[in-house]
Design a protein around this motif. Structure first.
Motif, short mmCIF file in Angstrom:
data_model
loop_
_atom_site.label_atom_id
_atom_site.label_comp_id
_atom_site.label_asym_id
_atom_site.label_seq_id
_atom_site.Cartn_x
_atom_site.Cartn_y
_atom_site.Cartn_z
N HIS A 1 2.82 1.82 -3.21
CA HIS A 1 1.90 2.39 -4.21
C HIS A 1 1.71 3.89 -3.97
O HIS A 1 1.79 4.70 -4.91
CB HIS A 1 0.57 1.65 -4.13
N TRP B 1 0.83 -1.21 0.00
CA TRP B 1 0.00 0.00 0.00
C TRP B 1 0.86 1.26 0.00
O TRP B 1 0.66 2.19 -0.81
CB TRP B 1 -0.91 -0.04 1.21
N GLU C 1 -9.15 2.57 3.13
CA GLU C 1 -8.41 1.69 2.22
C GLU C 1 -7.86 0.46 2.94
O GLU C 1 -7.65 -0.59 2.30
CB GLU C 1 -7.28 2.47 1.55
N ILE C 2 -7.61 0.56 4.24
CA ILE C 2 -7.05 -0.58 4.98
C ILE C 2 -8.10 -1.28 5.84
O ILE C 2 -7.82 -2.36 6.37
CB ILE C 2 -5.85 -0.15 5.84
N LEU D 1 -4.86 -2.81 -2.54
CA LEU D 1 -3.94 -1.89 -1.89
C LEU D 1 -2.87 -1.35 -2.84
O LEU D 1 -1.97 -0.64 -2.41
CB LEU D 1 -3.28 -2.57 -0.68
#
Length: 354
Positions: free
Chosen positions: A186, A183, A311-312, A211
């Motif tokens: 990115h 993640w 997102e997590i 991710l």
């Protein structure tokens, strides 16, 4: 209070126990623990093969958040009712040479929560105020139980590595740390992020892609260097993040990285390597070790999580009350959950955002 306690060093010496409530020292805060993440190292302690020194009896848990319910006389910056997340360095000699330059995370005298100091898998925890950071409003409490592994990954990817926009990055090991490294690579602008694991890791690759992974690989590890070269200009990955829990992955890292590239090792591997390190010399590879985190990393991570926690959130595959701790441990061990989070103050608090 109720707590998940490791009573000895043999396997299966962990149970739910009743302990006295902690009292604060002058520089301490008592928090009502709202969320406590389960780490792979907690599983190792449960099975009697810890990753590092343990001094039982000890309350497990080094990934936790809570609400301030009491504070020592010298505590400043925190008020009763504040939601906070904690670092892991429970005991540090702040006058040591390493601590004085901000590197208390690697001080040999450091003692961590959940191994040598009572941790956060309890209804209440005593924490030095220097360890605490405010959990931003709007962030669900359950996320506070996984901020610590984000800090570990941030230290590996952002602090200890030198990823530039467009770089080819390989992440070995799709455990919680490896997925969070994916993640962050990115977000750091990597052009391609390849996450590699075993066939048994296939179920985690959906998380990797969500991710930011552009490629995943769960086949023959010996094929990975060729895949890295195919993704690049033929030379291999600019950076390899070794987040696997075995020493042998370092050999794969040396093969997959390009000449002049770097390897950041954040995964523990107790086994002997039994391999030549000559590729480090021949390819002029930079090798970076990475352990834990420090105050600046935590401040950056708390801000990042405050903006991008959604997102997590899917990584949390199990959540439940303290008395069901063994279910959370087994969910992670079986792979049905990437992360399990215990909720010592009750499940109703999990989605609270202030």
């Amino acid at each position: 209070m109720r707590a998940v306690v490791q009573h000895g060093l043999e396997p299966d010496q962990v149970s739910l126990a009743i302990l006295d409530d902690p009292e604060p020292g002058e520089d301490d805060v008592i928090i009502e623990v709202l969320a406590a993440g389960v780490c792979g190292s907690d599983l190792h302690q449960w099975h009697g093969h810890p990753s590092w020194a343990v001094e039982p009896p000890v309350v497990l848990g080094h990934e936790f958040c809570g609400r301030v319910v009491a504070a020592g006389d010298r505590v400043a910056g925190f008020q009763l009712g504040d939601r906070v997340v904690s670092e892991t360095a429970a005991h540090v000699d702040m006058h040591s040479p390493l601590a004085r330059v901000g590197s208390y995370n690697i001080d040999p005298e450091r003692r961590g929560f959940g191994t040598r100091v009572n941790g956060g898998m309890a209804e209440r925890a005593r924490v030095p105020a220097r360890c605490l950071h405010h959990l931003p409003d709007g962030v669900p409490t359950v996320i506070g139980g996984i901020v610590e592994p984000v800090a570990v990954a941030y230290n590996a990817v952002v602090v200890r590595s030198a990823i530039k926009p467009g770089d080819i990055v390989v992440v070995l090991g799709p455990g919680p740390i490896g997925l969070l490294c994916c993640w962050l690579a990115h977000l750091a602008g990597a052009g391609e992020v390849l996450v590699a694991g075993l066939p048994s890791d296939e179920s985690r690759m959906g998380h990797a892609k969500a991710l930011g992974a552009t490629f995943t690989h769960t086949g023959d590890p010996e094929a990975l260097p060729d895949i890295a070269r195919d993704l690049s200009d033929g030379l291999g990955a600019h950076t390899v993040i070794d987040a696997a829990g075995v020493s042998a992955s370092f050999v794969t890292a040396m093969d997959a990285v390009r000449p002049g590239g770097s390897i950041t090792k954040v995964g523990w591997g107790p086994q002997p390597l039994n391999a030549s390190l000559d590729p480090i010399v021949a390819k002029a590879i930079t090798v970076n070790g990475c352990f834990s985190h420090t105050w600046p990393t935590w401040e950056a991570v708390v801000g990042l999580v405050g903006r991008r926690f959604d997102e997590i959130m899917p990584m949390i595959g199990w959540r439940g009350p303290l008395e069901h701790w063994i279910d959370g441990f087994e969910a992670m061990e079986s792979g049905t959950a990437v992360k399990s989070v215990l909720l010592p103050s009750g499940v109703a608090e999990a989605d609270s955002i202030s």
